[in-house]
Design a protein around this motif. Structure first.
Motif, PDB file in Angstrom:
ATOM      1  N   ASP A   1      45.065  36.389  53.944  1.00 40.38           N
ATOM      2  CA  ASP A   1      46.325  35.870  54.148  1.00 40.38           C
ATOM      3  C   ASP A   1      46.800  34.968  52.794  1.00 40.38           C
ATOM      4  N   ARG A   2      46.029  35.201  51.620  1.00 45.53           N
ATOM      5  CA  ARG A   2      46.219  34.562  50.520  1.00 45.53           C
ATOM      6  C   ARG A   2      46.943  35.259  49.308  1.00 45.53           C
ATOM      7  N   ILE A   3      47.027  36.559  49.419  1.00 46.49           N
ATOM      8  CA  ILE A   3      47.554  37.276  48.384  1.00 46.49           C
ATOM      9  C   ILE A   3      49.046  37.302  48.353  1.00 46.49           C
ATOM     10  N   PRO A   4      49.928  36.877  47.465  1.00 48.06           N
ATOM     11  CA  PRO A   4      51.449  36.807  47.382  1.00 48.06           C
ATOM     12  C   PRO A   4      51.923  38.252  47.030  1.00 48.06           C
ATOM     13  N   ALA A   5      53.278  38.330  47.420  1.00 47.16           N
ATOM     14  CA  ALA A   5      53.967  39.933  47.497  1.00 47.16           C
ATOM     15  C   ALA A   5      53.675  39.848  45.938  1.00 47.16           C
ATOM     16  N   ALA A   6      53.264  41.379  45.725  1.00 48.64           N
ATOM     17  CA  ALA A   6      53.398  41.853  44.254  1.00 48.64           C
ATOM     18  C   ALA A   6      54.482  42.224  43.553  1.00 48.64           C
ATOM     19  N   SER A   7      54.749  41.987  42.356  1.00 45.81           N
ATOM     20  CA  SER A   7      55.909  42.357  41.665  1.00 45.81           C
ATOM     21  C   SER A   7      55.902  43.900  41.267  1.00 45.81           C
ATOM     22  N   GLN A   8      54.628  44.400  41.005  1.00 47.93           N
ATOM     23  CA  GLN A   8      54.383  45.463  40.371  1.00 47.93           C
ATOM     24  C   GLN A   8      53.021  46.213  41.052  1.00 47.93           C
ATOM     25  N   MET A   9      53.114  47.433  41.137  1.00 47.80           N
ATOM     26  CA  MET A   9      51.833  47.777  41.958  1.00 47.80           C
ATOM     27  C   MET A   9      50.886  49.105  41.199  1.00 47.80           C
ATOM     28  N   ASP A  10      49.656  48.547  40.862  1.00 53.68           N
ATOM     29  CA  ASP A  10      48.792  49.519  40.606  1.00 53.68           C
ATOM     30  C   ASP A  10      47.703  49.856  41.776  1.00 53.68           C
ATOM     31  N   LEU A  11      46.946  50.704  41.270  1.00 51.82           N
ATOM     32  CA  LEU A  11      45.744  51.287  42.263  1.00 51.82           C
ATOM     33  C   LEU A  11      45.054  50.038  42.836  1.00 51.82           C
ATOM     34  N   HIS A  12      44.481  49.158  41.874  1.00 50.85           N
ATOM     35  CA  HIS A  12      43.380  47.884  42.194  1.00 50.85           C
ATOM     36  C   HIS A  12      44.470  47.352  43.289  1.00 50.85           C
ATOM     37  N   THR A  13      45.523  46.778  42.872  1.00 48.49           N
ATOM     38  CA  THR A  13      46.332  45.948  43.634  1.00 48.49           C
ATOM     39  C   THR A  13      46.710  46.490  45.003  1.00 48.49           C
ATOM     40  N   ALA A  14      47.012  47.761  45.128  1.00 48.22           N
ATOM     41  CA  ALA A  14      47.371  48.453  46.293  1.00 48.22           C
ATOM     42  C   ALA A  14      46.104  48.360  47.261  1.00 48.22           C
ATOM     43  N   ILE A  15      45.065  48.852  46.835  1.00 47.62           N
ATOM     44  CA  ILE A  15      43.689  48.810  47.599  1.00 47.62           C
ATOM     45  C   ILE A  15      43.496  47.316  48.160  1.00 47.62           C
ATOM     46  N   GLN A  16      43.717  46.411  47.170  1.00 45.90           N
ATOM     47  CA  GLN A  16      43.415  44.962  47.675  1.00 45.90           C
ATOM     48  C   GLN A  16      44.433  44.471  48.748  1.00 45.90           C
ATOM     49  N   GLU A  17      45.790  45.050  48.751  1.00 48.60           N
ATOM     50  CA  GLU A  17      46.781  44.582  49.534  1.00 48.60           C
ATOM     51  C   GLU A  17      46.530  45.297  50.979  1.00 48.60           C
ATOM     52  N   THR A  18      46.149  46.603  50.749  1.00 53.83           N
ATOM     53  CA  THR A  18      45.950  47.276  52.041  1.00 53.83           C
ATOM     54  C   THR A  18      44.549  46.750  52.864  1.00 53.83           C
ATOM     55  N   GLN A  19      43.561  46.038  51.842  1.00 52.27           N
ATOM     56  CA  GLN A  19      42.495  45.466  52.390  1.00 52.27           C
ATOM     57  C   GLN A  19      42.740  44.129  53.498  1.00 52.27           C
ATOM     58  N   CYS A  20      43.854  43.617  52.829  1.00 51.97           N
ATOM     59  CA  CYS A  20      44.360  42.290  53.464  1.00 51.97           C
ATOM     60  C   CYS A  20      44.986  42.714  54.754  1.00 51.97           C
ATOM     61  N   ALA A  21      45.823  43.790  54.639  1.00 54.81           N
ATOM     62  CA  ALA A  21      46.388  44.287  55.861  1.00 54.81           C
ATOM     63  C   ALA A  21      45.356  44.707  56.988  1.00 54.81           C
ATOM     64  N   LEU A  22      44.366  45.286  56.705  1.00 53.89           N
ATOM     65  CA  LEU A  22      43.374  45.810  57.487  1.00 53.89           C
ATOM     66  C   LEU A  22      42.626  44.503  58.074  1.00 53.89           C
ATOM     67  N   ASN A  23      42.393  43.536  57.299  1.00 55.34           N
ATOM     68  CA  ASN A  23      42.072  42.127  57.839  1.00 55.34           C
ATOM     69  C   ASN A  23      42.853  41.650  58.734  1.00 55.34           C
TER      70      ASN A  23
ATOM     71  N   LEU B   1      53.358  42.883  55.623  1.00 54.86           N
ATOM     72  CA  LEU B   1      52.732  43.090  54.163  1.00 54.86           C
ATOM     73  C   LEU B   1      52.708  44.408  53.450  1.00 54.86           C
ATOM     74  N   LEU B   2      52.797  45.513  54.373  1.00 48.88           N
ATOM     75  CA  LEU B   2      52.586  46.802  53.698  1.00 48.88           C
ATOM     76  C   LEU B   2      53.994  47.530  53.454  1.00 48.88           C
ATOM     77  N   LYS B   3      54.868  47.191  54.263  1.00 53.15           N
ATOM     78  CA  LYS B   3      56.341  47.785  54.167  1.00 53.15           C
ATOM     79  C   LYS B   3      57.041  47.647  52.964  1.00 53.15           C
ATOM     80  N   PRO B   4      56.941  46.673  52.348  1.00 54.79           N
ATOM     81  CA  PRO B   4      57.545  46.899  51.052  1.00 54.79           C
ATOM     82  C   PRO B   4      57.437  47.693  49.995  1.00 54.79           C
ATOM     83  N   TRP B   5      55.904  48.219  49.780  1.00 50.30           N
ATOM     84  CA  TRP B   5      55.714  49.246  49.060  1.00 50.30           C
ATOM     85  C   TRP B   5      55.206  50.454  49.546  1.00 50.30           C
TER      86      TRP B   5
END
Length: 579
Positions: free
Chosen positions: A20-42, A55-59
């Motif tokens: 619950d601590r990752i702010p919305a990303a302004s750009q998306m690379d592979l590492h950030t995408a995996i990180q945000e998906t991990q957050c969504a899974l949690n 969390l996932l919808k914007p991207w």
């Protein structure tokens, strides 16, 4: 692309916990995408389903991992609700997700050429590797929805083709992994890729290995193969890794040990492994409904029905957003009370399922009627239910999949037809018969007190049949059912010779059975397991092979063939699992 070294355990832990601590990303690379998906899974594991989608919808239309995560949640909801609107939304979502993944795949995309993708280890090539895997996972989701969405054989075939394509992609990804093992641990993206391959290859091998030989031989002809030991080892490695999909590998193993082994096997799930897999997630998600549910299920399989009930009730109270998880708990609570013959409480949960769940109305109504059949006339009257009317409803509620009836529903319909007559012929211990259908006697067998109590009920029914002054045409079938169930109770109580007598009595009545022809092959199978318990592998194999080869066109034939396959594998020295 971010890279982490092999000693980055602290970074991994904080990465997994920061749901619950990752702010919305302004750009998306592979590492950030995996990180945000991990957050969504949690978030999902903490029952925050809507927040995970937000969390996932914007991207989700621009990132393969956001697309995979978003579609996974939507598809999971559709398969749980069985609502037409949810299925339609999920199908549209998964089509969009596949298109998103497709944009990242190698442009001349023949997956067999994947081994060239990481020769230079550029960011684009890493994305192409992950795109193949995400695409394969989305294909599996679409295949699942295809089976659920339509009832015709064409949809069934289309779903099968998608599964085969997904399987082939996973095999190519595994080849890619094998030729580049020297890179393992150097790149976080590669480690994540490895975790995904182990989940996919492990799941395919494990599930295919469960299939009876006659089916597996057909599938091998079109390129499928299944090795149970290899599948389990891949999933165990995946579960112990620090990757996005590690908990998915763990949940697959949990489902295998707590459900698949019981319903499609001999009941020998590895509960020690299940508890070990669950323990770290109980610490991390103590109030998460999925974790609470599996904790309760393990307690049930241990025979600790009281603890299981408390956990299921806690699971129901943990969230209100997805009531379909409540329905899973109602089903389990219905059986937990049935195991202890607490029929009023069992009826309560069967009634809730009839009112709220869309999964199988025919099974729920039949189950409710079967439970009411175990109660006294006064108790039934107080519920306000009409037993005969309930049984008569069952046939009109059955569903079809790929143009065919679902076997358990078909069984319930056939049994309920006894109530169609002007003067119905009552079923004998129907709730206990359904308990056997779901392999519940192997669960009750963990508790001597509950097994003894079931034996008393069965012997009462046996005496009523024996003293019936006007036996019906169903009398031989009913007597054989009672003898088989009595034999199961005696087996679990350690009275093996008496159990053998019950089983042989059923087999000697084969020519007298008129309707419940399933009783003979199932009894042969149970007698084989009894011989195995006594240490006589030769007699066990003979009995089980007899059930396999000499009987066909009986109720729940495919279910028995799954169990036979598991039993014969165990007898040949490749056990399904250990208690």
């Amino acid at each position: 692309m971010a890279h982490v070294g092999s000693g980055a355990a602290e970074e991994e832990d904080s990465f997994e916990d920061a749901y619950d601590r990752i702010p919305a990303a302004s750009q998306m690379d592979l590492h950030t995408a995996i990180q945000e998906t991990q957050c969504a899974l949690n978030l999902v594991l903490n029952d925050k389903f809507s927040e995970a989608l937000d969390l996932l919808k914007p991207w989700w239309k621009d990132s393969m991992y956001h697309a995979l995560g978003y579609s996974s949640i939507v598809v999971m909801k559709a398969t749980m609700t069985f609502e037409h609107r949810d299925i339609q939304v999920a199908m549209a979502t998964i089509k969009e997700a596949l298109q998103t993944c497709q944009r990242f795949r190698k442009k001349n995309s023949v997956v067999g050429s994947l081994s060239s993708l990481i020769s230079k280890q550029s960011k684009l090539q890493e994305e192409e590797m992950h795109a193949e895997m995400c695409y394969a996972e989305c294909l599996l989701q679409k295949a699942t929805l295809t089976f659920v969405q339509d009832e015709n054989m064409i949809s069934f075939i289309k779903g099968g083709i998608k599964i085969r394509t997904s399987y082939q992609i996973y095999k190519d990804c595994q080849n890619l992994l094998n030729v580049n093992q020297d890179l393992a641990g150097q790149s976080d993206a590669f480690r994540q890729f490895e975790g995904g391959v182990k989940l996919g290859i492990g799941s395919f091998n494990l599930m295919l290995s469960l299939l009876p030989q006659r089916i597996l031989r057909l599938l091998e002809f079109i390129g499928f193969s299944g090795n149970r030991g290899f599948g389990l080892s891949q999933l165990r490695e995946g579960a112990s890794s620090h990757s996005l999909r590690s908990i998915l590998s763990a949940l697959t193993l949990l489902f295998y040990n707590t459900y698949v082994c019981l319903i499609l096997g001999t009941g020998e799930g590895n509960l020690v492994e299940a508890e070990a897999l669950l323990e770290p997630y109980q610490q991390k998600y103590p109030k998460g409904s999925i974790i609470l549910f599996y904790s309760a299920r393990i307690s049930t399989l241990r025979g600790n029905f009281e603890k299981a009930r408390a956990r299921y009730e806690e699971c129901i109270g943990s969230q209100q957003e997805w009531r379909q998880i409540h329905h899973l708990c109602y089903w389990e609570l219905m059986w937990n009370h049935s195991y202890q013959q607490e029929w009023q409480q069992a009826y309560h949960y069967a009634h809730l399922l009839c009112q709220e769940s869309r999964w199988s109305k025919a099974i729920y109504v039949y189950q409710k009627a079967a439970i009411l059949s175990m109660m006294s006339e006064d108790e039934v009257t107080r519920t306000g239910e009409n037993l005969v009317d309930l049984f008569r409803q069952v046939e009109g509620l059955k569903q079809r999949l790929a143009g065919k009836s679902i076997p358990t529903e078909k069984f319930a319909v056939r049994k309920s037809r006894r109530y169609k007559a002007a003067v119905p012929v009552l079923l004998v211990v129907p709730a206990l018969e359904m308990m056997y259908v779901w392999n519940g006697f192997s669960i009750v067998g963990k508790r001597a007190d509950s097994t003894e109590a079931l034996l008393v009920t069965i012997e009462t029914a046996e005496e009523q049949l024996r003293s019936d002054p006007r036996p019906s045409e169903f009398h031989p079938d009913d007597s054989c059912l009672v003898q088989m169930l009595k034999g199961l109770c005696l087996k679990h109580l350690g009275r093996l010779l008496q159990a053998e007598l019950c089983f042989t009595q059923v087999l000697s009545s084969e020519t007298r059975i008129r309707y419940d022809h399933y009783l003979i092959p199932f009894t042969l199978y149970e007698l084989g397991l009894l011989y195995k318990l006594q240490g006589d592998s030769a007699k066990a194999t003979t009995c089980i092979e007899n059930a396999k080869t000499n009987y066909k066109d009986y109720s729940m034939e495919s279910r028995l063939h799954f169990r036979i396959h598991a039993a014969l594998s165990s007898l040949k020295g490749s056990p399904v699992g250990t208690p």
